[in-house]
Structure formats: C-alpha cells, structure tokens
Design a protein around this motif. Structure first.
Motif, mmCIF file in Angstrom:
data_model
loop_
_atom_site.group_PDB
_atom_site.id
_atom_site.type_symbol
_atom_site.label_atom_id
_atom_site.label_comp_id
_atom_site.label_asym_id
_atom_site.label_seq_id
_atom_site.Cartn_x
_atom_site.Cartn_y
_atom_site.Cartn_z
ATOM 1 N N PHE A 29 37.147 -37.845 42.700
ATOM 2 C CA PHE A 29 37.434 -38.341 43.971
ATOM 3 C C PHE A 29 38.030 -37.417 45.076
ATOM 4 O O PHE A 29 37.530 -37.456 46.332
ATOM 5 C CB PHE A 29 38.033 -39.699 44.038
ATOM 6 N N PHE A 186 35.131 -49.267 53.021
ATOM 7 C CA PHE A 186 34.517 -49.940 52.321
ATOM 8 C C PHE A 186 33.891 -51.134 52.866
ATOM 9 O O PHE A 186 34.625 -51.752 53.716
ATOM 10 C CB PHE A 186 35.433 -50.352 51.158
ATOM 11 N N ILE A 210 31.432 -46.422 51.854
ATOM 12 C CA ILE A 210 31.053 -46.859 50.221
ATOM 13 C C ILE A 210 30.454 -48.484 50.691
ATOM 14 O O ILE A 210 31.517 -49.381 50.977
ATOM 15 C CB ILE A 210 32.253 -46.966 49.308
ATOM 16 N N VAL A 212 29.594 -51.675 49.241
ATOM 17 C CA VAL A 212 29.188 -52.356 47.957
ATOM 18 C C VAL A 212 28.357 -53.545 48.112
ATOM 19 O O VAL A 212 28.813 -54.479 49.097
ATOM 20 C CB VAL A 212 30.699 -52.958 47.777
ATOM 21 N N MET A 273 27.612 -44.005 50.012
ATOM 22 C CA MET A 273 27.556 -44.181 48.518
ATOM 23 C C MET A 273 27.225 -45.934 48.116
ATOM 24 O O MET A 273 27.857 -46.788 48.450
ATOM 25 C CB MET A 273 28.795 -44.028 47.719
ATOM 26 N N VAL A 275 27.147 -49.025 45.785
ATOM 27 C CA VAL A 275 27.353 -49.621 44.884
ATOM 28 C C VAL A 275 27.229 -51.089 44.709
ATOM 29 O O VAL A 275 27.297 -51.775 45.707
ATOM 30 C CB VAL A 275 29.172 -49.470 44.868
ATOM 31 N N VAL A 286 35.170 -51.827 38.452
ATOM 32 C CA VAL A 286 33.810 -51.071 39.583
ATOM 33 C C VAL A 286 34.836 -49.975 40.533
ATOM 34 O O VAL A 286 34.265 -49.101 40.791
ATOM 35 C CB VAL A 286 33.448 -52.335 40.268
ATOM 36 N N LEU A 287 35.918 -50.482 41.116
ATOM 37 C CA LEU A 287 36.737 -49.563 41.864
ATOM 38 C C LEU A 287 37.131 -48.272 40.944
ATOM 39 O O LEU A 287 37.098 -47.357 41.750
ATOM 40 C CB LEU A 287 37.803 -50.318 42.702
ATOM 41 N N ASP A 289 35.805 -46.945 38.860
ATOM 42 C CA ASP A 289 34.609 -46.026 38.549
ATOM 43 C C ASP A 289 34.131 -45.309 39.920
ATOM 44 O O ASP A 289 33.858 -44.188 39.681
ATOM 45 C CB ASP A 289 33.443 -47.014 38.134
ATOM 46 N N ILE A 290 34.324 -45.808 40.772
ATOM 47 C CA ILE A 290 34.175 -45.298 42.131
ATOM 48 C C ILE A 290 35.092 -44.084 42.406
ATOM 49 O O ILE A 290 34.541 -43.132 42.621
ATOM 50 C CB ILE A 290 34.138 -46.342 43.432
ATOM 51 N N ARG A 293 34.122 -40.996 40.563
ATOM 52 C CA ARG A 293 32.799 -40.455 40.599
ATOM 53 C C ARG A 293 32.793 -39.264 41.414
ATOM 54 O O ARG A 293 33.620 -39.253 42.356
ATOM 55 C CB ARG A 293 31.765 -41.440 40.971
ATOM 56 N N ILE A 295 31.642 -37.785 44.898
ATOM 57 C CA ILE A 295 30.978 -38.478 45.995
ATOM 58 C C ILE A 295 30.649 -36.994 46.881
ATOM 59 O O ILE A 295 31.377 -36.326 47.307
ATOM 60 C CB ILE A 295 32.183 -39.014 47.004
#
Length: 297
Positions: A29, A186, A210, A212, A273, A275, A286-287, A289-290, A293, A295
């Motif tokens: 990240f 977000f 991002i 979501v 991104m 999600v 979930v967060l 994992d973000i 990843r 980006i």
C-alpha cells in the motif's frame, strides 16, 4: 445518545484498528505515496556509487567538483471518508446488520487507524442532504466527533432523515472542494443513485479514491417468496413482483450483474479502486485486504 455505550464501542474498535494502522505503514500500500511530496533539502559531495541523476549540475559547475542533491520526503497520509446514510443503506433484516452498520464500522476503524498513525482525517456524511462536513484534522477530538456522528445517523438509534433520497453527487463535489491536498478518499455507499459519475471522475483525478460498494444478499439473489411486495426505501413507491418466477429471478440477477460491471468498468477507467463489501462481511478483513493490495493509478 448513550455516551457510555459509545465510549465502550470506541475502545473495542480502537483495539481492532491497531492492526489496520500497521497495514497503513507497511506493505504494498505504501507504494501508492512513494515519490509524492519530495523536496530538495541540501547538497553534499558526490561519493562514488551515487546515482548520477542526483548530481546538482549548477552547484557542480560553480564549485568545480561534483555535488549531489539530498531530498526530504513528506509522506503524511491524509484520509477522507464519504459515508452514505440514506434509507437504502439502512434497510435491516432480522438478526443481520444493515449496509450502514457495516459501513459505519469500517469508517470508525479507519478513523482510529488514522489517529494512531497521526494522519489527518475528515468526512462527509449524507442522505437526502449533507449532514456533516469536516475538514481533515488529527486528534482524539476529531475521532470522537466522527464516531458520534456515525452513531447519530443510524436509524437504529432513532435517527429520522429530514430529506429522503441520496445526494451522493453533492457529497463527492463537496469533498473535492474541501480537499486542498492529495488525499486517500474512501466512499462507502450502495451507489443506488444517478448523476454522480462526473464529479467522481473529477475527484479521482486529484485524489486516490477507493469506492466501497455496499451490498447485501438480496442484491445477488431474491428469496423464494412467491409474489413479493417491493418498496423503494427512498421514494416509498410500492410494487409487487413474482419473486418465485424463474424468469424474473434470472432477470433480477442479470440486472445486478450489469450494474456491478458498469460500476467496476467506470472505476477502472478513472483510476478508482472498486471494492465490494457485503453486509455479512467483517469490515476489518476487507479494509486490511485493501491496504495489502497493489494500488495502481
């Protein structure tokens, strides 16, 4: 509002957020911010093995021997949250959290993680109107303001929206005006509204976004319930559909898949991104994992 309950919940969320805070500081990240905000701070003598691209040719010419530039990197991460509290996000099935429940927990975790990392954080909370708009700041007071408003705008806590509908477009536009420096934004929403795409693309042009998309199981498949009444949470319009009809169920699923594809394609095109977060998922996972990843803009 029960502030004792809020305090207990905040303590629990803060503990959970510690692992998320670590994810902000490490892993792939961090490459998102590499190279941003770098300024030359000084020069020094060239040492064999230094990158020749760092040579300051102006100083070298004046002094008659090679000097290289030294850089200072400013990598303060600023976070901004756009949170949809409209009625379509607040629909709650028995013994299951609503989309808003999950989105607000995710937002609270990010808020605590930002505080732990000394990152400024701001927010916009909206439904049929803008309910809260906070410039990014750092500190416990900012954390508690955000947390208390996340609690306040939950209809499970007897909150009644003054206006129905969703002003997602205005929330995104307002965020773009509030943010004076590049931020990590977000957006927590079911995106069940229209005319937000232009401003979303503009926001992503100057920030890392991002998106979501909050979903629940009914978005994927309908319950086998015979003829079933449907009510639009925003407008109150009622219609009856044959939920047990194979043809109707197939059309429903196809429509949702097309909606998702359109959303994902738009995000990818504009460097956002996308999600998906289900109301049955653990927000912390979930967060996390973000933040682990790659980006790519």
């Amino acid at each position: 509002m029960n502030y004792n309950s809020l305090h207990q919940k905040s303590h629990f969320l803060e503990i959970k957020a510690r692992s998320l805070a670590e994810g902000m500081k490490s892993g792939s990240f961090r490459s998102l911010y590499r190279g941003q905000g770098i300024e030359m701070s000084a020069v020094r003598d060239y040492i064999r093995g230094d990158d020749i691209r760092a040579i300051d040719w102006n100083v070298t010419a004046r002094m008659g021997k090679p000097y290289v530039k030294l850089f200072e990197e400013h990598r303060e991460l600023q976070i901004f949250l756009i949170i949809d509290s409209s009625l379509s996000m607040q629909i709650k099935e028995k013994d299951c959290p609503s989309k808003y429940d999950v989105a607000s927990e995710a937002a609270a975790l990010l808020t605590f993680a930002a505080e732990l990392n000394e990152c400024p954080i701001g927010t916009v909370i909206f439904d049929g109107k803008i309910n809260l708009a906070l410039l990014p700041l750092w500190g416990r007071e900012q954390t508690m303001i955000i947390l208390s408003n996340l609690e306040k705008h939950n209809i499970q806590n007897n909150y009644i929206p003054e206006e129905q509908g969703s002003v997602l477009d205005s929330a995104i536009s307002g965020a773009g005006k509030l943010l004076k420096k590049r931020s990590l934004v977000f957006i927590f929403s079911d995106f069940r509204t229209t005319d937000y795409e232009k401003n979303l693309g503009m926001l992503a042009h100057k920030n890392d976004v991002i998106a979501v998309r909050m979903t629940d199981e009914k978005d994927d498949a309908l319950p086998m319930a015979g003829t079933f009444p449907f009510v639009d949470a925003e407008s109150g319009i009622k219609k009856i559909y044959p939920a047990s009809s194979q043809k109707f169920r197939k059309a429903w699923k196809k429509s949702e898949e097309a909606r998702e594809k359109t959303f994902v394609d738009f995000c990818i095109k504009h460097g956002i991104m996308p999600v998906a977060m289900k109301s049955t998922e653990e927000p912390l996972k979930v967060l996390s994992d973000i933040f682990n990843r790659n980006i790519k803009k």
